[in-house]
Design a protein around this motif. Structure first.
Motif, short mmCIF file in Angstrom:
data_model
loop_
_atom_site.label_atom_id
_atom_site.label_comp_id
_atom_site.label_asym_id
_atom_site.label_seq_id
_atom_site.Cartn_x
_atom_site.Cartn_y
_atom_site.Cartn_z
N THR A 15 11.12 -0.83 0.55
CA THR A 15 9.96 -1.69 1.41
C THR A 15 10.74 -2.52 2.14
OG1 THR A 15 8.43 -1.41 -0.49
CG2 THR A 15 8.29 -3.37 0.82
N GLU B 266 1.10 -2.64 3.95
CA GLU B 266 0.35 -3.61 3.17
C GLU B 266 0.40 -5.03 3.55
OE1 GLU B 266 1.93 -1.18 -1.00
OE2 GLU B 266 2.44 -3.28 -0.51
N VAL C 287 -3.12 -0.84 4.05
CA VAL C 287 -3.71 -1.40 2.72
C VAL C 287 -3.75 -2.94 2.47
CG1 VAL C 287 -3.76 -1.15 0.04
CG2 VAL C 287 -3.20 0.82 1.62
N THR D 158 -3.67 -5.60 8.14
CA THR D 158 -3.16 -4.51 8.37
C THR D 158 -3.73 -3.29 9.19
OG1 THR D 158 -4.47 -3.58 6.29
CG2 THR D 158 -2.28 -4.59 5.99
N ARG E 24 0.47 10.26 7.80
CA ARG E 24 0.78 9.81 6.53
C ARG E 24 0.74 8.37 6.49
NH1 ARG E 24 3.60 14.39 7.55
NH2 ARG E 24 4.19 15.75 5.84
N SER F 8 6.29 0.27 3.37
CA SER F 8 6.75 1.08 2.17
C SER F 8 6.76 2.56 2.34
CB SER F 8 5.77 0.69 0.96
OG SER F 8 6.11 -0.78 0.61
N ALA G 279 -0.92 4.56 6.49
CA ALA G 279 -2.05 3.96 5.90
C ALA G 279 -2.05 2.43 5.81
CB ALA G 279 -2.34 4.52 4.53
N ARG H 39 3.06 3.33 4.12
CA ARG H 39 2.10 2.41 3.63
C ARG H 39 2.20 0.94 4.24
NH1 ARG H 39 0.02 1.65 -2.25
NH2 ARG H 39 -0.55 3.84 -1.93
N GLU I 147 3.45 9.09 1.95
CA GLU I 147 2.78 7.97 2.66
C GLU I 147 3.52 6.97 3.02
OE1 GLU I 147 -1.44 6.64 1.25
OE2 GLU I 147 -0.31 5.02 0.85
#
Length: 240
Positions: A98, A147, A201, A175, A197, A227, A199, A145, A143
């Motif tokens: 991360t 965040e 959140v 986000t 991939r 992450s 995303a 991500r 993925e």
């Protein structure tokens, strides 16, 4: 008369002997059956042990492969952003892969999803390089991500649940703003693997940062994280 009695006795002894012979044959058959069942049981147990050992070896191989590749991902990210992290007030966590931006006054306007100019400049520099470093690992990345995290504080409300969902909405909008900004960057417009991939959140205040006394550090809790999630967990569960 005596001869009849003697004959009866002989017949009686012969019948008893025949009965004992029948019983002996019966127990021999049972013993043979038990021995056969025992052999079958031992064979099945052996097969089970072999299967367990194979699964254990396969899991060990996947875990070792995962550890090696996660270490490689960390290595390339750390090498790429080593000099940038201090001036961005960011950090890269080895265990979770991360990259954390932790300066709330730089990220967004207060209680808003509007990205501040300084954070836009950071994202413009960071995201294309980040995607490029991850590209060689595309096959094992499940993925990427983005965040959004907030503190538990919510202006105008002391109700914990209201604050949580207010911050949930805010973190989701933030986000999404980061993701929309990333999609506008020229290097990512044709980068299909990354777009497929990535995303966004929003996690509200569900993962607050605590200080040494165990109290919420509100400033540290307001952050944005990128992450990397791999597919090794799915493989271990038999999904790949």
């Amino acid at each position: 008369m005596l001869s009849w009695v003697a004959g009866a006795r002989r017949d009686s002894r012969g019948g008893a002997a025949g009965h004992e012979a029948d019983q002996g044959s019966h127990w021999l058959a049972v013993a043979d059956l038990m021995a056969a069942l025992m052999m079958i049981f031992l064979f099945l147990a052996l097969l089970h042990m072999v299967q367990v050992e194979r699964e254990s070896a396969a899991h060990t191989e996947v875990r070792d492969e995962a550890a090696a590749l996660r270490a490689a991902i960390y290595s390339v990210l750390e090498a790429e952003f080593r000099e940038d992290l201090p001036r961005w007030n960011a950090e890269l966590d080895r265990d979770s892969l991360t990259l954390r931006f932790r300066e709330p006054e730089v990220l967004f306007e207060r209680s808003s999803a509007r990205i501040r100019p300084r954070f836009e400049a950071i994202l413009e520099d960071f995201i294309p390089r980040y995607a490029e470093q991850l590209r060689p690992f595309a096959e094992v990345i499940r993925e990427v991500r983005i965040e959004g995290h907030t503190s538990s504080e919510w202006a105008g409300s002391e109700d914990e649940l209201e604050s949580y969902f207010g911050n949930m909405d805010l973190s989701q909008r933030r986000t999404r703003a980061v993701l929309e900004y990333a999609y506008q960057l020229e290097p990512l417009r044709e980068d299909d693997w990354f777009r497929s991939r990535v995303a966004a959140v929003g996690l509200s205040s569900s993962r607050r940062i605590l200080d040494a006394a165990g109290e919420e550090d509100r400033a540290a809790s307001r952050r944005v994280e990128f992450s990397v999630l791999t597919d090794f967990e799915t493989r271990l569960l038999g999904g790949g």
